[in-house]
Design a protein around this motif. Structure first.
Motif, PDB file in Angstrom:
ATOM      1  N   MET A  96       0.808  -1.217   0.000  1.00  0.00           N
ATOM      2  CA  MET A  96       0.000   0.000   0.000  1.00  0.00           C
ATOM      3  C   MET A  96       0.846   1.275   0.000  1.00  0.00           C
ATOM      4  O   MET A  96       0.454   2.293  -0.597  1.00  0.00           O
ATOM      5  CB  MET A  96      -0.901  -0.021   1.241  1.00  0.00           C
ATOM      6  N   ASN A 100      -1.206   4.606  -3.026  1.00  0.00           N
ATOM      7  CA  ASN A 100      -2.596   5.067  -2.962  1.00  0.00           C
ATOM      8  C   ASN A 100      -2.687   6.515  -2.489  1.00  0.00           C
ATOM      9  O   ASN A 100      -3.703   6.939  -1.981  1.00  0.00           O
ATOM     10  CB  ASN A 100      -3.409   4.173  -2.011  1.00  0.00           C
ATOM     11  N   ASN A 101      -1.597   7.253  -2.635  1.00  0.00           N
ATOM     12  CA  ASN A 101      -1.562   8.618  -2.082  1.00  0.00           C
ATOM     13  C   ASN A 101      -1.281   9.666  -3.144  1.00  0.00           C
ATOM     14  O   ASN A 101      -0.560  10.617  -2.917  1.00  0.00           O
ATOM     15  CB  ASN A 101      -0.527   8.709  -0.956  1.00  0.00           C
ATOM     16  N   GLU A 131      -6.257   7.101   1.974  1.00  0.00           N
ATOM     17  CA  GLU A 131      -6.348   6.745   0.560  1.00  0.00           C
ATOM     18  C   GLU A 131      -6.814   7.888  -0.335  1.00  0.00           C
ATOM     19  O   GLU A 131      -7.765   8.601  -0.003  1.00  0.00           O
ATOM     20  CB  GLU A 131      -7.297   5.558   0.413  1.00  0.00           C
ATOM     21  N   HIS A 153     -12.331   7.282  -5.318  1.00  0.00           N
ATOM     22  CA  HIS A 153     -10.865   7.224  -5.335  1.00  0.00           C
ATOM     23  C   HIS A 153     -10.314   6.898  -6.727  1.00  0.00           C
ATOM     24  O   HIS A 153      -9.212   6.376  -6.853  1.00  0.00           O
ATOM     25  CB  HIS A 153     -10.331   6.198  -4.331  1.00  0.00           C
TER      26      HIS A 153
END
Lengths: 269, 257
Positions: A96, A100-101, A131, A153
């Motif tokens: 992760m 996801n940023n 996220e 997202h």
């Protein structure tokens, strides 16, 4: 000799440029002054305030192939939620961290203002930003089933803000799983207010996070809430401000949306 | 040795002399200027230009040649030191009017600009069609009717350098979009959510192109303002034959939270 020729060419080009006319296609900008460039100036950007996105050493923002900005690991008033001490091992194990940023420029600027206001109001409590999107847009597939993990997202405009905890601000709260009794309601309501005031167009969170669903106006919020609308998956509330399209969506408790506020950062004109 | 050979040698010698003289002159000319250049380089100021942007009353995003460089603060300028030359400067506040203009950065000079950000009708400009889109660019516009009362569609050009790819848009307003691929065929789009988690007036589309080339996006619908975002990309896990996002769902959580 090459330098001599280069100077001659540069002078010729500079002369051409000085004759160019500026074409202002839209109004609103005026030139204040022209001054010598400081002798200490280096190529790059000097930002007036700390930023929440990553920068190269010369101050230029790091941009992805999709034009997205990357949330920094930490800064004044905030930290990257995947690095939360309670879940960083898990975040690392599924790949992760850093994937996801990534967010849309305008949305990240709005989130930066949220962080700045939060930091001013609560200098000792860091806000967890979690996220957003992947660097190419879309969202990663951490459970490896070949399908992006989120419906939102996808375009870098939805940013998750972790819910503050009352005993240890950065304790990870997951509704229905752990620590849901430790939510700091005052900070939570203040976060809702700041998000709305600084540019979130709508917020989604879990009804079960707080027991104020029907009494939000009495919760300490600085704003008057109205028009509760029943949805298939929860409730929707709006603000009693004419022309303001802001909306708060409270999803029915499912145990899978409890640790954050999903804020769509898109400011209305 | 004939006279003509002597004349030729003299001419060659003269030409060589002229060339050598010119080179010597350039060398002498070069020396002081080169030293000055070196001095400027050491001072960190050679061949650089500055642009300082302030905004009022709100912070504004600043783009140089289409690339985001930073944001002003309340009453505090953003300083960008860049190479001199012609640039396109874009200053915009989120959700409001963008100011875009061509200007020139001058060597050794900092030019300071003030952007006054006001909400006017120009916040919803009627762009001249077609417009070329860049990735991540927020687009705002207004659909208007002609004299006969018919809505005039707006066309946007998307140049795709490579394939496969995925294109994403998030649209706000009472509009729809139709996209044709480089072969002129309409691209099949999946409308992921008409009302994203209860938020009316937004539509999120995902569509996949057939290859590199020029795509045309046409906006139609009811008269009035609209806005949309455009992104593209292909996450490493994805493939064109996979379905789209599966919806709001959290990944498994560690035991105990």
């Amino acid at each position: 000799m090459r330098a001599g020729f280069a100077i001659l060419v540069f002078v010729a080009l500079a002369t051409q440029r000085s004759g160019a006319q500026e074409a202002i296609r839209r109004v609103g900008v005026t030139e204040l002054a022209r001054a010598p460039l400081s002798a200490v100036a280096k190529l790059g950007v000097t930002h007036p305030l700390p930023r929440i996105h990553t920068l190269y050493a010369d101050g230029r923002p790091v941009l992805s192939e999709a034009g997205f900005l990357q949330l920094a690991d930490e800064g004044p008033g905030f930290y990257y939620g995947a690095l939360n001490a309670d879940r960083v091992d898990y975040a690392r194990s599924v790949g992760m961290l850093g994937t996801n940023n990534w967010g849309d420029v305008e949305s990240m600027c709005l989130a930066g203002r949220v962080v700045a206001h939060w930091h001013h109001a609560h200098p000792t409590v860091r806000l967890g930003l979690d996220e957003i999107s992947s660097r190419w847009a879309g969202f990663p597939d951490y459970d490896k089933d070949g399908i992006s993990d989120h419906l939102t997202h996808q375009v870098g405009m939805n940013i998750n803000f972790l819910v503050p905890c009352s005993v240890r601000p950065e304790r990870y709260i997951h509704h229905g799983v752990a620590h849901e009794g430790l939510i700091d309601h005052a900070l939570f309501i203040d976060l809702l207010d700041i998000l709305m005031e600084q540019g979130a167009l709508w917020l989604t969170t879990n009804r079960g996070l707080f027991s104020l669903t029907d009494q939000l106006s009495d919760s300490g919020s600085r704003h008057a809430w109205q028009s509760q609308e029943r949805l298939a998956n929860g409730y929707s509330m709006t603000l009693a401000i004419p022309g303001k399209a802001f909306r708060l969506v409270l999803l029915n408790p499912k145990g899978d949306h409890g640790d954050h506020i999903n804020a769509m950062m898109w400011k209305d004109a | 040795m004939t006279t003509s050979m002597l004349t030729g040698k003299c001419a060659a010698s003269s030409l060589a002399g002229v060339v050598l003289g010119a080179l010597a002159w350039l060398f002498l000319l070069d020396a002081p200027r080169g030293n000055a250049m070196q001095s400027e380089l050491e001072s960190g100021n050679a061949a650089l230009a500055g642009v300082s942007v302030q905004s009022d009353p709100a912070p504004a995003m600043v783009f140089l040649n289409g690339v985001f460089v930073g944001e002003t603060a309340q009453g505090k300028p953003l300083l960008v030191v860049a190479s001199p030359g012609d640039v396109q400067l874009r200053i915009g506040e989120a959700g409001r009017l963008d100011a875009v203009f061509d200007t020139s950065l001058e060597r050794g000079i900092t030019r300071s600009f003030m952007a006054v950000l006001a909400a006017t009708d120009e916040a919803w400009p009627v762009p001249t069609s077609p417009i070329r889109l860049s990735v991540g660019q927020p687009v705002r516009g207004k659909l208007v009717t002609d004299a006969a009362g018919k809505v005039q569609p707006l066309r946007y050009v998307i140049d795709e350098p490579a394939a496969p790819h995925r294109l994403l848009t998030l649209i706000k307003g009472s509009i729809g979009c139709r996209i044709t691929d480089p072969e002129g065929k309409e691209v099949v789009m999946s409308r992921m959510a008409k009302n994203i988690e209860g938020s009316p007036g937004h539509a999120f589309y995902e569509y996949r192109g057939v290859g590199a080339g020029r795509y045309i996006m046409e906006i139609t619908g009811n008269p009035g303002p609209f806005s949309f975002r455009f992104a593209q990309g292909l996450p490493p896990h994805a493939s064109p034959d996979k379905p789209g996002p599966k919806g709001r769902r959290e990944p498994p959580q560690p035991p105990g939270g």
